[in-house]
Design a protein around this motif. Structure first.
Motif, PDB file in Angstrom:
ATOM      1  N   THR A  51      14.852  38.111 -20.141  1.00  0.00           N
ATOM      2  CA  THR A  51      14.212  38.146 -21.461  1.00  0.00           C
ATOM      3  C   THR A  51      14.098  39.573 -21.971  1.00  0.00           C
ATOM      4  N   PHE A  54      17.650  40.794 -22.987  1.00  0.00           N
ATOM      5  CA  PHE A  54      18.093  40.212 -24.253  1.00  0.00           C
ATOM      6  C   PHE A  54      17.340  40.817 -25.434  1.00  0.00           C
ATOM      7  N   CYS A  55      16.035  41.031 -25.264  1.00  0.00           N
ATOM      8  CA  CYS A  55      15.239  41.615 -26.346  1.00  0.00           C
ATOM      9  C   CYS A  55      15.717  43.025 -26.680  1.00  0.00           C
ATOM     10  N   THR A 132      12.532  35.170 -25.775  1.00  0.00           N
ATOM     11  CA  THR A 132      13.214  36.227 -26.526  1.00  0.00           C
ATOM     12  C   THR A 132      12.798  36.212 -27.984  1.00  0.00           C
TER      13      THR A 132
END
Length: 259
Positions: A51, A54-55, A132
């Protein structure tokens, strides 16, 4: 600040003290030998890490666009607009989108790409998507703040000296913005490890994270001693994950200030 720190210290101290007085070391030994708890712990670590990754990957180009845009305030309002809606409502929105009869599956079926619905809801993938979406604005704001503090003349000097746009970004913009990147990543990593609502609704009871496991122990099993020990484990895991990032950020800031 002193009051906030004192309240935090008292709460955490009481949590740790309660876990040892009620259950003792044996409780931690039972948890660490429980394969279900270990799987939940590992799932919490890798979902939180992905997460965060991806962020950062999604937030950096968006923050860079905002920093260069003439209509920054308007775009920033759109970025933080999800905060105006409850996290429960947003998570239910993803349930509608990712369900077997949700928008995604129905669209893929109408396009002839699938014959049967793809199971997306109540999977780790759904949890990753939901987390996300929830935490992305935090990273955008952290990176944007770092980008706005940069001296634009440094980029102009790089271009005057013959640097391409990619070279200027790689050697000037990106290194100077790393404190914001690491700060945003640390914040997301901390929040993701303790997330409850999104993993509970999108992951279900099978793909639990440590936060949802603690919730289950308290409100369904009523095993407060076990939940307290798990909370301490969650605290330790979060500190272990975030500490290297904080040390790296401090090292980068010292290097930049030295230069």
């Amino acid at each position: 600040m002193a009051m906030l720190i004192a309240a935090f210290a008292v709460a955490i101290g009481g949590l740790i003290w309660g876990s040892f007085t009620k259950g003792g070391v044996g409780l931690y030994a039972d948890l660490l030998s429980d394969q279900v708890v270990l799987r939940v712990l590992w799932r919490t670590v890798w979902i939180s890490a992905l997460t965060t990754l991806f962020c950062v990957v999604l937030a950096y180009p968006l923050a860079l666009f905002l920093a260069r845009s003439k209509h920054r305030n308007l775009w920033l309002i759109l970025v933080i607009s999800p905060w105006l809606v409850s996290i429960v409502v947003r998570t239910f929105g993803w349930m509608v989108l990712l369900g077997n009869r949700g928008v995604v599956n129905m669209t893929l079926r109408d396009l002839g790409l699938i014959d049967a619905p793809i199971r997306m809801l109540f999977t780790p993938t759904a949890v990753l998507i939901g987390l996300t979406h929830v935490f992305l604005p935090f990273v955008v704001i952290a990176i944007l703040s770092s980008l706005l503090q940069q001296d634009r003349r440094l980029e102009e000097a790089s271009r005057i000296l013959g640097g391409t746009r990619w070279q200027t970004f790689r050697r000037v913009t990106l290194p100077l913005s790393m404190p914001g990147v690491i700060g945003g990543a640390s914040l997301v990593l901390l929040m993701a490890t303790g997330a409850i609502v999104t993993p509970l609704l999108l992951g279900g009871l099978r793909d639990r994270m440590l936060g949802t496991q603690i919730y289950t122990e308290i409100f369904q099993v009523f095993n407060f001693e076990r939940a307290t020990a798990m909370a301490v484990m969650l605290l330790v895991v979060a500190l272990v994950l975030v500490a290297p990032l904080r040390l790296l950020e401090a090292r980068i800031r010292q290097t930049q200030e030295g230069v």
